[in-house]
Design a protein around this motif. Structure first.
Motif, mmCIF file in Angstrom:
data_model
loop_
_atom_site.group_PDB
_atom_site.id
_atom_site.type_symbol
_atom_site.label_atom_id
_atom_site.label_comp_id
_atom_site.label_asym_id
_atom_site.label_seq_id
_atom_site.Cartn_x
_atom_site.Cartn_y
_atom_site.Cartn_z
ATOM 1 N N THR A 9 0.725 -1.176 0.057
ATOM 2 C CA THR A 9 0.137 0.241 0.014
ATOM 3 C C THR A 9 0.753 1.245 0.054
ATOM 4 O O THR A 9 0.422 2.517 -0.357
ATOM 5 N N SER A 10 2.031 1.308 0.133
ATOM 6 C CA SER A 10 2.896 2.284 0.285
ATOM 7 C C SER A 10 3.105 2.992 -1.060
ATOM 8 O O SER A 10 3.808 2.190 -1.908
ATOM 9 N N THR A 11 2.955 4.214 -1.345
ATOM 10 C CA THR A 11 3.325 4.636 -2.768
ATOM 11 C C THR A 11 4.821 4.556 -3.046
ATOM 12 O O THR A 11 5.240 4.370 -4.028
ATOM 13 N N SER A 12 5.615 4.534 -1.941
ATOM 14 C CA SER A 12 7.223 4.747 -2.189
ATOM 15 C C SER A 12 7.484 3.388 -2.754
ATOM 16 O O SER A 12 8.667 3.049 -3.398
ATOM 17 N N ILE A 13 6.801 2.234 -2.513
ATOM 18 C CA ILE A 13 7.286 0.792 -2.904
ATOM 19 C C ILE A 13 6.424 0.116 -4.049
ATOM 20 O O ILE A 13 6.865 -0.878 -4.632
ATOM 21 N N VAL A 14 5.580 1.019 -4.481
ATOM 22 C CA VAL A 14 4.591 0.510 -5.513
ATOM 23 C C VAL A 14 5.409 0.040 -6.955
ATOM 24 O O VAL A 14 5.027 -1.227 -7.317
ATOM 25 N N ALA A 15 6.338 0.843 -7.190
ATOM 26 C CA ALA A 15 7.050 0.451 -8.337
ATOM 27 C C ALA A 15 7.672 -0.922 -8.288
ATOM 28 O O ALA A 15 7.870 -1.676 -9.076
ATOM 29 N N ALA A 16 8.409 -1.102 -6.923
ATOM 30 C CA ALA A 16 9.274 -2.382 -6.584
ATOM 31 C C ALA A 16 8.050 -3.527 -6.653
ATOM 32 O O ALA A 16 8.509 -4.637 -7.064
ATOM 33 N N ARG A 17 6.904 -3.140 -6.149
ATOM 34 C CA ARG A 17 5.968 -4.503 -6.220
ATOM 35 C C ARG A 17 5.727 -4.744 -7.574
ATOM 36 O O ARG A 17 5.674 -6.090 -7.822
ATOM 37 N N ILE A 18 5.484 -3.857 -8.463
ATOM 38 C CA ILE A 18 5.120 -4.265 -9.828
ATOM 39 C C ILE A 18 6.343 -4.903 -10.450
ATOM 40 O O ILE A 18 6.161 -6.055 -11.172
#
Length: 172
Positions: A9-18
């Motif tokens: 849910t953290s905006t800062s890690i969404v790219a890493a999750r994708i």
């Protein structure tokens, strides 16, 4: 709460999750530069391609209106249009209208796309700047800074402005 709450849910890690989900390699980041977020994402992706950081890049933007709070703040600042419509470049301009959406581009170096016989929809030349004290309030776009950036991009990439087919513009 579980172990996915922080990394899901953290905006800062969404790219890493994708990147993790799809096994994408290379730079991964989420940006928030207000109206210019997706443009800056494309600019940075083009830089990463030029520098050889990756062979292809996904870049774009998403806007979701999850809470009414932003509308209250924007309304109090008299930034959103009371009519709910954008009238960019018009004397009737009275603010802007918010909307939800997403747009993602797959970018590749032109030489690689030609080599791989990929369909080519456009070529992209980018630049980026900040307005500093050239305009007030700071949320307004600076026509002079946009003009200077265009001159820099035209010169850097040896572009004849008369041959352009499309240019993105921020309403003034």
């Amino acid at each position: 709460m579980n172990n996915y709450t922080l990394t899901g849910t953290s905006t800062s890690i969404v790219a890493a999750r994708i990147s993790f989900t799809f096994n994408l390699l290379g730079p991964a980041m989420a940006l928030d530069t207000a109206c210019s977020s997706s443009l800056l994402a494309i600019h940075l992706a083009a830089q990463a391609l030029r520098e050889g950081d990756c062979e292809m890049a996904l870049a774009g933007g998403v806007n979701m209106l999850m809470s009414p709070d932003i509308f209250v703040q924007l309304s109090k600042a008299r930034m959103v249009s009371p009519t709910g419509y954008c009238h960019a470049f018009s004397s009737k301009a009275d603010g802007y209208a918010r909307g939800e959406g997403a747009g993602i581009l797959l970018l590749k170096r032109l030489t690689d796309a030609v080599r791989d016989n990929d369909p080519i929809w456009a070529t992209i030349m980018t630049g980026s700047n900040q307005d500093g004290h050239t305009v007030r309030p700071m949320t307004a776009p600076s026509g002079s800074q946009q003009f200077e950036l265009l001159k820099k991009v035209y010169s850097r990439y040896n572009i004849d402005p008369d041959r352009l087919e499309y240019i993105e513009a921020h309403g003034m």
